[in-house]
Scaffold this active site. Sequence first.
Site, mmCIF file in Angstrom:
data_model
loop_
_atom_site.group_PDB
_atom_site.id
_atom_site.type_symbol
_atom_site.label_atom_id
_atom_site.label_comp_id
_atom_site.label_asym_id
_atom_site.label_seq_id
_atom_site.Cartn_x
_atom_site.Cartn_y
_atom_site.Cartn_z
ATOM 1 N N ASP A 1 -2.844 4.728 -2.415
ATOM 2 C CA ASP A 1 -3.786 5.442 -1.561
ATOM 3 C C ASP A 1 -4.195 6.781 -2.197
ATOM 4 O OD1 ASP A 1 -4.960 5.419 1.184
ATOM 5 O OD2 ASP A 1 -3.808 7.269 1.407
ATOM 6 N N ASP B 1 0.840 -1.185 0.000
ATOM 7 C CA ASP B 1 0.000 0.000 0.000
ATOM 8 C C ASP B 1 0.885 1.248 0.000
ATOM 9 O OD1 ASP B 1 -2.122 1.759 0.470
ATOM 10 O OD2 ASP B 1 -3.102 0.367 1.843
ATOM 11 N N GLU C 1 -6.745 3.848 -5.382
ATOM 12 C CA GLU C 1 -7.920 4.258 -4.615
ATOM 13 C C GLU C 1 -8.311 5.639 -5.098
ATOM 14 O OE1 GLU C 1 -9.422 4.963 -0.050
ATOM 15 O OE2 GLU C 1 -7.499 5.718 -0.690
ATOM 16 N N HIS D 1 -10.992 -1.356 4.841
ATOM 17 C CA HIS D 1 -10.715 -0.961 6.224
ATOM 18 C C HIS D 1 -11.267 0.424 6.569
ATOM 19 C CE1 HIS D 1 -7.715 0.967 3.808
ATOM 20 N NE2 HIS D 1 -7.508 1.811 4.808
ATOM 21 N N ASP D 2 -11.898 1.096 5.609
ATOM 22 C CA ASP D 2 -12.482 2.419 5.862
ATOM 23 C C ASP D 2 -14.000 2.367 5.959
ATOM 24 O OD1 ASP D 2 -10.039 3.763 5.838
ATOM 25 O OD2 ASP D 2 -10.112 4.074 3.666
#
Length: 552
Positions: free
Chosen positions: A204, A104, A254, A328-329
Site C-alpha cells: 500500500d 496487502d 501501489e 477498490h479506490d
Amino acid sequence: MTIGSNLRAHELGSKVAYEIYIRSFNDSNGDGVGDLPGITARLDYLADLGVDYLWITPFFVSPLKDGGYDVADYCNIDPVFGTMEDFEELVREADKRGIGLMLDMVFNHTSDQHEWFQKALAGDPKYQAYFLLQDGDPSKPPTNWDSKFGGNAWQWSPEMGKWYLHLYDVSQPDLDWRNPEVREELAGVLRFWREKGVKGFRFDVVNNISKPETFEDDFEGDGRRFYTDGEHVDEYLRELVARGGIDDLMTVGEMSSTTIEHCIEYTKPENHELAMAFSFHHFRVDNVNGNRWAKAKANVPMLRDTFAGWQERMTEAGGWNAVFWTCHDQPRPATRFGDDSTPELLNRSAKMLPVCTFLMRGTPYIYQGEELGMTNPGFTSIDQYRDVESINYYHIMQDVEGKSEKEAFDIIAYKSRDNGRTPVQWDDSENAGFSTGEPWIGVGNNYSWLNAAAEVDDPNSVFTFYKNLIALRKAEEVIQAGDVKFLESPAPQVIAYERTLDDTRVVVQCNFSGEEQPALALEGGEILVSNYEEPGNGSVLRPWEGTALVWR
Ligand code: TEU
C-alpha cells in the site's frame, strides 16, 4: 536476465491477477461482511475465469475506520473476516486450483489501535520512535501539509504532548521508516505470511514511506513533494525485500503521485525491489482543473498519451507495469469510461475496456465485479455511503468549495470509492447472493439482471469475454512479451497501439465513444479479438468497438 527481457516478460506477462475487496466479495456467515470462507467458496468461479493470483485487501485485526487499511495487528486475522484456520484452508484450496494469494501490506502507517501506537501514547520511548512525532505548540501544526483524506496531516496528541503525522486518516499514524527497528518489524511480517504459503504481496502507498529528516511547510502544494518517492525509498524497498525473503514472489507496489522514472527504478529486476507498479495517472483524465472531485467525462486523447508514456517508457527502460481500469479506490469503469445507460451499451462498452488494457504490455489486474460489467450502484442518498474519504469530501465540497448539496452528492455518486465497494452481484436473490444478512453497504440497483449466475454460461456476457481474453493472453506470446508502440489515433476518441514479437504484429483499436469513428487504414490482418461479431474492420470503428487484428 532483466524484467524487460523476454524471459521475465513471458513469466509476468502470462499472469493475470484479480483483486478481492474482502468486505464486499462474499459473506459466508450472514453478518453482512465478506470473509475468508466466502472467498474459498468462490474459488471455482475464479478458476473458471482463469486468474493466477488473488490480491486480497487487508483482513488483519482492524477497527475498520478505513476498510482494513488501518491495521492494528499485522499477523492476526480480524474475527469479522475469519480465523487463521480459514486462511490456511483458503491457501490450500487456492493452491489446488493453481491460484496464488497476494496479501496487502499497509506499511506506511498503522491503526492508532496498534499496540505500537498504544505504547507510544502511554509514553514508551521505544515505540514513540516508531512514529513521526514532533514537539510544538498545540495550536499550530508543525507544517501546513494536507492529509490525503482532507484536513491537516498532523494531529496533536494530548497524551504524548506531541504532534503525530498522518498522511491518511487521523486514525492512521505514519510509521518512521528511518528507524531500523521499524523496518525489521515489517520484514518479519513478510516472513510470517510467506511461511503460511502466500505467493505475493501488494504494498500500500509504498512510495510514501521515506519522509524527510526535517519537516517544512509547502508553499507550492499539499506537502506531497516532500515525501512522494522520497530520498531513501529504493534503499528501504531493497532491504525489505531482502530481509523479508520475497525477491522470488509476485510483488506490486501501489505508487501514489509517482513518476515513470521512479517506477522504472522500483521495477527493474536488477534493483531487486518490486516486480511491478500500480500508477494512477490514467485516473486524472476526468479531473477538472486538477480536482478529482468533479463530474466530467474522460479526456480520451489525454488517456491515450498517458497509457503511451507508461507503456513505452517503462518498456524501453526495463520496467514492468500493472495494467488495470480500477480497484477498490475507484468508481466502476463501465460507468466512468463506458456507457451504462442501457444493458446493450453497457455490454458493448464493458467489453471494449479490457480489449484496450488486456493486450497491453504488463500484468493485468481485474477488480471484483469488473468481469461482470458491474456499474456504480445508483445510490440516491449520502446515508448510503460508508467511506471516510467520501464523507469528508462531501462536506469539504459544500463547506469549503461552496458547492450545493446536490452538486456535492452528484460528484460523490460519480467518483466515490464506495461505488466500487458494493457487494459482488452473484445472483438475483436477496442481497444479490452476497449475504443472508444485511450487507454493510447496499447492493447495486441492477443486480436482478446483472449478476454472475446470469453471465457464467452466457456466451455473449461480459464474464465470458473476460474469460476469453485471459485465455488469449495465455496463448499469445506477442501479448505476453511483445514490444509496444502507440499509433497515431485516427480520431480523438480512438486509442490505437501495436504489439510486435518477431514476425507477429497485433494492432489494437478502441473506440471510446457511442458514435462510429474512422479506423486506421490497415491492409489484411485477421481478427484476434473483438467485441463485435462483425467489426467495422477496414474503414470505421463501430460504437464502443474494441478490436485487435493480427498479422503472422
Ligand atoms: O490508497 C492510497 C491512495 O492513494 C488513496 O488516497 C487514493 O488516492 C484514494 O483512496 C482515492 O479515492 C491506499 C488504499 O488503496 C486505500 O484504500 C487506503 O485508504 C489508503 O491507501 C490508506 O491506506
